[in-house]
Design an enzyme around this catalytic site. Structure first.
Site, PDB file in Angstrom:
ATOM      1  N   ASP A   9     128.598  33.709 -57.211  1.00 44.37           N
ATOM      2  CA  ASP A   9     129.216  32.706 -57.530  1.00 44.37           C
ATOM      3  C   ASP A   9     129.689  31.579 -56.638  1.00 44.37           C
ATOM      4  O   ASP A   9     130.096  31.951 -55.524  1.00 44.37           O
ATOM      5  CB  ASP A   9     130.466  33.149 -58.382  1.00 44.37           C
ATOM      6  CG  ASP A   9     131.584  32.241 -58.890  1.00 44.37           C
ATOM      7  OD1 ASP A   9     131.337  31.091 -59.123  1.00 44.37           O
ATOM      8  OD2 ASP A   9     132.601  32.697 -59.169  1.00 44.37           O
ATOM      9  N   HIS A  26     129.370  34.001 -61.838  1.00 42.28           N
ATOM     10  CA  HIS A  26     130.594  33.384 -62.550  1.00 42.28           C
ATOM     11  C   HIS A  26     130.482  33.538 -64.076  1.00 42.28           C
ATOM     12  O   HIS A  26     129.245  33.127 -64.690  1.00 42.28           O
ATOM     13  CB  HIS A  26     130.589  31.769 -62.322  1.00 42.28           C
ATOM     14  CG  HIS A  26     131.763  31.164 -62.641  1.00 42.28           C
ATOM     15  ND1 HIS A  26     132.955  31.031 -61.739  1.00 42.28           N
ATOM     16  CD2 HIS A  26     132.140  30.568 -63.597  1.00 42.28           C
ATOM     17  CE1 HIS A  26     133.907  30.356 -62.329  1.00 42.28           C
ATOM     18  NE2 HIS A  26     133.452  29.948 -63.493  1.00 42.28           N
ATOM     19  N   SER A  42     138.543  31.338 -63.851  1.00 43.93           N
ATOM     20  CA  SER A  42     138.102  30.307 -63.734  1.00 43.93           C
ATOM     21  C   SER A  42     139.248  29.346 -63.608  1.00 43.93           C
ATOM     22  O   SER A  42     140.065  29.314 -62.976  1.00 43.93           O
ATOM     23  CB  SER A  42     136.905  29.796 -64.300  1.00 43.93           C
ATOM     24  OG  SER A  42     136.047  29.076 -63.795  1.00 43.93           O
TER      25      SER A  42
END
Length: 308
Positions: free
Chosen positions: A250, A280, A157
């Site tokens: 995601d 995610h 991320s």
């Protein structure tokens, strides 16, 4: 749309039933940011596979780092890791189990950079911290008997965004990276991708979260044309082998795909690894979702092969 893995669906349903707010809900105040950090840490503790060993915490450099030694050394590469959490969450010991798993699975020493968090420390301070922590780790490679010329990078991320920037910085200095692992990266602050709309609600990270954490990180900075924020828009030629992992449900899925495609177009050895039924954050779901645990294990095996 592909259905979520049953264990992911059960986890999301449990959180919805007990009224867990969106990850960045209420982060327009200092109190709300503190609450979001506590909430994120609690969710990771609830869902991650626990670590067996504590890291060595070093604070004698420009930024604190957390050094994770593997149970069994199998490579002399040095892995520098940056955690996720939207540049706002995930500091301190929150990511210890995730970084420790990376060390054990790859057999490498992992130096996790505990970079300063936004909004107290907005762009470019977190990136500067990762670059500073990386340089410090290379200078101290002898402390862990690793090869300072065999550097690898990993992050998920926001951390993936930061280590992508670090990979570009090393390339520009003619310093190689033996391998980079980017898990559900946000590589582009300028593009608009269909997955933000398709997966924007109900799958842990929301479209609103994406907007909120971006604003908290950027402050008044203008992202347009700044490759430190949007590595997808840089000249990517000359980067080392890179694994890009995406989650099918995601909001960031399509941006990750686009980054892998751009890397390939630039002649980079890029491997896109898609996980259609995951969401995610799955690197932190390894203790609750077998499919997430299997995905992380597979990514680590491939990364280990790159850096062995």
């Amino acid at each position: 749309m592909t259905a979520a893995d049953p264990d992911v669906a059960a986890l999301l349903a449990r959180w919805a039933e007990r009224g867990e707010p969106a990850m960045f809900a209420g982060t327009d105040t200092d109190e709300g940011i503190a609450a979001a950090r506590d909430r994120f840490a609690a969710l990771v503790r609830e869902t991650v596979r626990p670590a067996d060993a504590a890291p060595e915490v070093r604070d004698d450099g420009p930024v604190p780092v957390r050094v994770h030694r593997p149970a069994e050394r199998r490579t002399d590469a040095l892995v520098v890791h940056a955690h996720g959490g939207g540049w706002v969450l995930g500091g301190g010991d929150v990511y210890d189990p995730i970084a420790a798993r990376l060390a054990d699975d790859t057999g490498a020493v992992v130096v996790a950079v505990d970079y300063r968090l936004a909004p107290e420390h907005r762009f470019p301070k977190p990136l500067h911290d990762v670059l500073g922590g990386l340089a410090w780790a290379v200078d101290h490679a002898a402390d862990w008997d690793v090869d300072p010329h065999r550097v690898a990078l990993a992050g998920d991320s926001a951390g993936a965004n930061l280590v992508a920037g670090a990979a570009l910085a090393r390339r520009d200095r003619r310093q190689s990276v033996v391998g980079t692992l980017l898990v559900y990266p946000p590589p582009d602050f300028e593009g608009r991708y269909p997955s933000v709309r398709e997966n924007g609600e109900g799958f842990f990270l929301t479209a609103g979260d994406v907007v909120a954490c971006s604003k908290l990180y950027l402050g008044s900075a203008n992202p347009r044309g700044d490759i430190r924020l949007s590595p997808l828009r840089a000249d990517l030629a000359g980067l080392g082998p890179t694994i890009v992992a995406t989650a099918g449900l995601d909001p960031l899925r399509d941006a990750g795909r686009a980054f892998a495609e751009a890397l390939t177009a630039a002649g980079v050895d890029a491997r896109l690894r898609e996980h259609p039924t995951l969401v995610h954050g799955f690197v932190g779901f390894t203790g609750a979702v077998p499919a997430a645990d299997e995905a992380v294990a597979a990514l680590h095996r491939e990364f280990a092969a790159l850096i062995s």
